[in-house]
Scaffold this active site. Sequence first.
Site, PDB file in Angstrom:
ATOM      1  N   SER A  18      -6.789  10.338   1.302  1.00  0.00           N
ATOM      2  CA  SER A  18      -5.949   9.245   0.828  1.00  0.00           C
ATOM      3  C   SER A  18      -4.726   8.957   1.686  1.00  0.00           C
ATOM      4  O   SER A  18      -4.137   7.882   1.585  1.00  0.00           O
ATOM      5  CB  SER A  18      -5.476   9.533  -0.601  1.00  0.00           C
ATOM      6  N   LYS A  27      -2.208   3.295  -0.361  1.00  0.00           N
ATOM      7  CA  LYS A  27      -1.237   2.651  -1.245  1.00  0.00           C
ATOM      8  C   LYS A  27      -0.920   1.208  -0.847  1.00  0.00           C
ATOM      9  O   LYS A  27      -0.471   0.410  -1.676  1.00  0.00           O
ATOM     10  CB  LYS A  27       0.051   3.460  -1.284  1.00  0.00           C
TER      11      LYS A  27
END
Length: 520
Positions: free
Chosen positions: A321, A64
Amino acid sequence: MSVLAEQVTPTTFGEHELLRQTVGARVYDVARETALQPAQLLSARLGQRVLLKREDQQPVFSFKLRGAYNRMAGLDAAQRARGVIAASAGNHAQGVALAAARLGVHAVIVMPVTAPQVKVDAVRRLGGAQVEVVLVGDSYSDAQAAAAQLQAQHGYTFVHPFDDPAVIAGQATVGMEILRQHPGPLHAVFVPVGGGGLLAGVAGYIKALRPDVKVIGVQTCDSDAMAQSLEAGTPVSLAEVGLFADGTAVKRVGDLTFELCRQYVDAMLRVDTDAICAAIRDVFQDTRSVPEPAGALALAGLKQYVATHGASAEPMVAIVSGANLNFDRLRFVAERAEVGEQREAVFAVTIPEERGSFRRFCAALGQRSITEFNYRIGNAAEAHIFVGVQTTRGDERGTLIDAFREHGFGVLDLTDDELAKLHLRHMIGGRTPLANDELLYRFEFPERPGALTRFLGHMHPDWNISLFHYRNQGADYGRILVGIQVPSDERPLFQSFLDALGYPFRDESDNAAYRLLLRA
């Protein structure tokens, strides 16, 4: 609330614009190019070469950071002076916080109260004095609504976690790195999906340069907004979302991310909690790192794909992720990973409440290892046992059921029963008037395959077992709790039995909690 209406439409942010913005993205001011690492153990087990894109190695332990920094680095002087606001379940918040500290921009970050504490603490640490954290609501969508109100009041610039072209281009650099790191043939890239920023960016970039490579999104069964939207042909809003994979718990995907995914994504997969837990363990076994549930989502989808479609001669990539996992969740992950990998079957077995029944029960199990055993006497005629059994293949559940029935035992398969796995396994027993002359003992024995079965085989047949609890915790020694009904005049004989048994033990018959909660 969306920046999409102000800056771009799905038709203007096309393939060439995505490529241009991805190549020029300023992610490497703070992010690093992460490894594309072979998962050797898992590859050998699946018969399929698997590569892990290690975004859990970023400074904020999540991809992110890429999109958040790229968006904020493009703010003009007036926008920086007013400050920014973001809504996030945690990982986007950390990216915004670090970007705010690096760029000297004041940031208000709205997070749901369900966000893991490890993420909340990280946001405050990374942002320092530049960041104000506000906790509101149960999901990202609740936090987003609160952020919209604050934005209207104070004129902040909203840094969207997914539905923004600069954010999508920042996330697309993950796909850019994958193609650069592995220029050879690839069968598919599996991408975790919440609001769709990572999937939209990776799919758009890869399909522009390598249309032969499949791009497959993966969501949880209870947070599948993108899958439902693509099936419906329009973005849909979910009434509720599951919170286990909090990083992808989004009720509504973005307008722009939806359009890009509709154009470029080959397929969507849904996986359940047990599959995610099994994938977390797979990542750990190959990397000695522990991803968060959303971080293991793509690998769970890859494994499901291989199980359904078979192995490919070309490698497959799963994006790991993030790794912002609360430590106390590890208990749950370990508990459910065995079931998710089909390495544990869970049953309720009914046997006659009579001497010799436990031996027949052990005979039905054979040499299989017992992972859990819960029992409390409650019926003069029948004993109901909650048992977990280690398995090595998917069809072994049926074999076990047949074996129990051949011995005349009733059996109920609980392997897929959420109520049983989450709650009932911890609620077996209670007070009972049938447990007269009960003694309570704790035993330890070396934890080896079949150890519990051998322990049960050593139990003296003259005394009834009225309580039994065991759970394999992965330690060197197994620890069990046993209630045994021994008449007072047989206590000396029972002591001789204990001495001859050869296992360390402790008498818990006078334990205050036992007397309060279990003794009639």
